[in-house]
Design a protein around this motif. Structure first.
Motif, PDB file in Angstrom:
ATOM      1  N   ALA A  85      -1.083   9.596   4.932  1.00 56.30           N
ATOM      2  CA  ALA A  85      -1.220   9.153   3.914  1.00 56.30           C
ATOM      3  C   ALA A  85      -1.145  10.122   2.584  1.00 56.30           C
ATOM      4  O   ALA A  85      -0.927   9.548   1.600  1.00 56.30           O
ATOM      5  CB  ALA A  85      -2.736   8.725   3.603  1.00 56.30           C
ATOM      6  N   ARG A  86      -1.006  11.312   2.844  1.00 54.53           N
ATOM      7  CA  ARG A  86      -0.979  12.288   1.613  1.00 54.53           C
ATOM      8  C   ARG A  86       0.517  11.933   1.161  1.00 54.53           C
ATOM      9  O   ARG A  86       0.786  12.515  -0.212  1.00 54.53           O
ATOM     10  CB  ARG A  86      -0.686  13.744   2.218  1.00 54.53           C
ATOM     11  N   LEU A  87       1.692  11.342   1.679  1.00 56.38           N
ATOM     12  CA  LEU A  87       2.863  10.811   1.148  1.00 56.38           C
ATOM     13  C   LEU A  87       2.830   9.686   0.352  1.00 56.38           C
ATOM     14  O   LEU A  87       3.573   9.546  -0.417  1.00 56.38           O
ATOM     15  CB  LEU A  87       3.886  10.728   2.617  1.00 56.38           C
ATOM     16  N   CYS A  88       1.656   8.864   0.292  1.00 55.79           N
ATOM     17  CA  CYS A  88       1.681   7.626  -0.423  1.00 55.79           C
ATOM     18  C   CYS A  88       1.004   8.026  -1.716  1.00 55.79           C
ATOM     19  O   CYS A  88       1.123   6.901  -2.596  1.00 55.79           O
ATOM     20  CB  CYS A  88       0.575   6.646   0.537  1.00 55.79           C
ATOM     21  N   VAL A  89       0.089   8.965  -1.716  1.00 56.32           N
ATOM     22  CA  VAL A  89      -0.854   9.170  -3.114  1.00 56.32           C
ATOM     23  C   VAL A  89      -0.111   9.237  -4.293  1.00 56.32           C
ATOM     24  O   VAL A  89      -0.349   8.468  -5.315  1.00 56.32           O
ATOM     25  CB  VAL A  89      -1.651  10.499  -2.765  1.00 56.32           C
ATOM     26  N   ALA A  90       0.982   9.911  -4.463  1.00 59.44           N
ATOM     27  CA  ALA A  90       1.635   9.843  -5.741  1.00 59.44           C
ATOM     28  C   ALA A  90       1.816   8.637  -6.342  1.00 59.44           C
ATOM     29  O   ALA A  90       2.082   8.635  -7.608  1.00 59.44           O
ATOM     30  CB  ALA A  90       3.179  10.655  -5.407  1.00 59.44           C
ATOM     31  N   CYS A  91       2.253   7.682  -5.608  1.00 63.40           N
ATOM     32  CA  CYS A  91       2.769   6.322  -6.230  1.00 63.40           C
ATOM     33  C   CYS A  91       1.558   5.265  -5.987  1.00 63.40           C
ATOM     34  O   CYS A  91       1.452   4.649  -6.852  1.00 63.40           O
ATOM     35  CB  CYS A  91       4.091   5.835  -5.680  1.00 63.40           C
ATOM     36  N   HIS A  92       0.956   5.211  -4.947  1.00 60.90           N
ATOM     37  CA  HIS A  92       0.009   4.233  -4.449  1.00 60.90           C
ATOM     38  C   HIS A  92      -1.239   4.597  -4.759  1.00 60.90           C
ATOM     39  O   HIS A  92      -2.416   3.936  -4.664  1.00 60.90           O
ATOM     40  CB  HIS A  92       0.167   3.743  -3.180  1.00 60.90           C
ATOM     41  N   LEU A 105      -1.715   3.838   9.136  1.00 61.89           N
ATOM     42  CA  LEU A 105      -1.500   3.762   7.616  1.00 61.89           C
ATOM     43  C   LEU A 105      -1.940   2.244   7.323  1.00 61.89           C
ATOM     44  O   LEU A 105      -2.744   2.124   6.258  1.00 61.89           O
ATOM     45  CB  LEU A 105      -0.244   4.137   7.184  1.00 61.89           C
ATOM     46  N   ALA A 106      -1.287   1.372   8.094  1.00 59.17           N
ATOM     47  CA  ALA A 106      -1.740  -0.111   7.816  1.00 59.17           C
ATOM     48  C   ALA A 106      -3.291  -0.251   7.817  1.00 59.17           C
ATOM     49  O   ALA A 106      -3.966  -1.119   7.154  1.00 59.17           O
ATOM     50  CB  ALA A 106      -0.930  -1.013   8.852  1.00 59.17           C
ATOM     51  N   ALA A 107      -3.775   0.314   9.246  1.00 60.16           N
ATOM     52  CA  ALA A 107      -5.285  -0.100   9.083  1.00 60.16           C
ATOM     53  C   ALA A 107      -5.894   0.630   8.014  1.00 60.16           C
ATOM     54  O   ALA A 107      -6.976  -0.098   7.594  1.00 60.16           O
ATOM     55  CB  ALA A 107      -5.684   0.659  10.757  1.00 60.16           C
ATOM     56  N   TYR A 108      -5.678   1.851   7.744  1.00 58.63           N
ATOM     57  CA  TYR A 108      -6.523   2.599   6.672  1.00 58.63           C
ATOM     58  C   TYR A 108      -6.287   1.900   5.200  1.00 58.63           C
ATOM     59  O   TYR A 108      -7.475   1.509   4.658  1.00 58.63           O
ATOM     60  CB  TYR A 108      -5.577   3.887   6.485  1.00 58.63           C
ATOM     61  N   TYR A 109      -5.271   1.322   4.703  1.00 55.10           N
ATOM     62  CA  TYR A 109      -4.997   0.692   3.668  1.00 55.10           C
ATOM     63  C   TYR A 109      -5.654  -0.581   3.371  1.00 55.10           C
ATOM     64  O   TYR A 109      -6.502  -1.017   2.645  1.00 55.10           O
ATOM     65  CB  TYR A 109      -3.688   0.807   3.097  1.00 55.10           C
TER      66      TYR A 109
END
Lengths: 82, 82
Positions: free
Chosen positions: A6-13, A67-71
Motif C-alpha cells: 500500500a505504500r506504493l499507493c499513498v502518493a496518489c490515493h 490491497l483490494a480487501a484493505y481499501y
C-alpha cells in the motif's frame, strides 16, 4: 495495518484511500471486486495508465487481493449536509 | 438535482453514487477530472467495459462535464471508527 504494497499507493490515493491527485480515484470504500479487477487489468495491460501499469506489473494475485480487501474495508459515508 | 443523464448511472453506481454492484465503483466524491477522463476513455474506447462503452458512446463533452461535476460534488468522508 495497511498491506506492505500500500505504500506504493499513498502518493496518489492518499494515506487512507482518499485521493490527493486530481486524476486519481478514491480507493477507500471501493467494492473489493472492482479494485481487484482494475489492478489485474493494469497488470495485464487491459487497462493502461503510465503509473498504474508500472506499479501493477509485479504484483502477485495475493498482493492484489490484499490491497483490494484493505481499501474496500476503509468505510466511507456521504457527508451529512449541513 | 442530478443531471438528466445520471439516470443511466443509478442502476450500478447507486442513487447517490455509492455503488450497488460489486464490480462498479463508487462515483460519489471522486475527483472531477478523474470521472471526466474515465467517461472520455470509455467513449473513445481507450478504456473498455461492455456496459460503460455503450453508455458513454453518445455522451457529449457537456454531458460528461455535467456528470463529473455532479458526482464529485457529492461529498464523502471516512466513517468514524466506533
Amino acid at each position: 495495518a495497511p498491506p506492505e504494497k500500500a505504500r506504493l499507493c499513498v502518493a496518489c490515493h492518499g494515506v487512507e484511500g482518499l485521493s490527493v491527485q486530481p486524476d486519481a480515484p478514491n480507493l477507500a470504500g471501493q467494492p473489493e471486486i472492482y479494485v481487484r479487477d482494475q489492478l489485474r487489468a493494469y497488470r495485464s495491460g487491459k487497462r493502461t495508465h503510465e503509473v498504474m501499469g508500472v506499479i501493477a506489473k509485479p504484483l502477485t494475485d495475493a498482493e492484489i487481493a490484499e490491497l483490494a480487501a484493505y481499501y474496500s474495508a476503509i468505510a466511507i459515508e456521504l457527508k451529512k449536509k449541513p
